[in-house]
Scaffold this motif. Structure first.
Motif, PDB file in Angstrom:
ATOM      1  N   THR A   1      -6.422  11.323  -1.886  1.00 31.03           N
ATOM      2  CA  THR A   1      -6.971  10.846  -3.157  1.00 31.03           C
ATOM      3  C   THR A   1      -8.477  10.672  -3.034  1.00 31.03           C
ATOM      4  N   THR A  52      -4.593   0.882  -3.785  1.00 33.46           N
ATOM      5  CA  THR A  52      -4.780   1.862  -4.856  1.00 33.46           C
ATOM      6  C   THR A  52      -6.046   1.486  -5.627  1.00 33.46           C
ATOM      7  N   ARG A  98       2.375   7.057   0.286  1.00 32.74           N
ATOM      8  CA  ARG A  98       1.703   5.760   0.432  1.00 32.74           C
ATOM      9  C   ARG A  98       1.380   5.536   1.900  1.00 32.74           C
ATOM     10  N   GLY A 142      -1.328   8.921  -2.363  1.00 29.80           N
ATOM     11  CA  GLY A 142      -1.495   9.135  -3.789  1.00 29.80           C
ATOM     12  C   GLY A 142      -0.240   9.719  -4.404  1.00 29.80           C
TER      13      GLY A 142
END
Length: 169
Positions: free
Chosen positions: A38, A80, A74, A66
């Motif tokens: 991500t 996040t 994860r 992501g």
């Protein structure tokens, strides 16, 4: 797992410390569709350490994990980044010679303190995520690190500035 870092260690270890707002977070499949990465784009609102404080400057964080379609990856200890969220971030350059490659959080989730307003309207820095942090136990092994506590953004800013001033003397 990562060693627990208190504010003096986080401040010293970070290449940059900023208050920033999430502009976007985009996850992509990598490594032949075996991993997800991500990229989080952030608008820097304040710079406390390490970056020029220019108008509307942006930086990016690159981290594993992501969601892409119905695939989710994860990484324990990594937070996040919801769009529009504001946080204090302790960051390390992925490659100090190439800031365009992005940053990573110092100490995994310990490097992010989400901002929120308390019941009185005071801007607060939430406790960092220390779920993956350990500290040395008296027995010689390791044990889970105690959780952080929320604090006023004003107080956190002042403490970091004092620590930075001490580092430069």
């Amino acid at each position: 797992m990562v060693l627990a870092m208190e504010l003096p260690e986080l401040t010293a270890a970070a290449d940059a410390i900023v208050v920033a707002q999430v502009v976007s977070a985009v996850s992509r499949l990598e490594d032949g569709r075996r991993a997800i990465r991500t990229e989080v784009e952030l608008r820097v609102q304040e710079t406390w350490k390490g970056l020029p404080n220019g108008p509307a400057s942006t930086i990016k964080i690159v981290q594993p994990g992501g969601v892409v379609g119905d695939l989710e990856m994860r990484v324990h200890g990594l937070p996040t980044f919801p769009v529009t969220e504001q946080s204090v971030l302790f960051l390390n350059a992925r490659n100090p010679r190439h800031e365009d490659l992005g940053f990573r959080l110092t100490g995994l989730g310990q490097g992010k303190r989400r901002l929120f307003k308390d019941a009185k309207g005071e801007l607060m820095a939430a406790a960092s995520d220390r779920s993956a942090a350990v500290q040395k136990a008296i027995s010689g092994g390791f044990q889970a690190a105690p959780q952080d506590v929320p604090m006023r953004l004003f107080d956190l800013r002042q403490q970091v500035r004092l620590l930075l001033k001490g580092q430069h003397q």
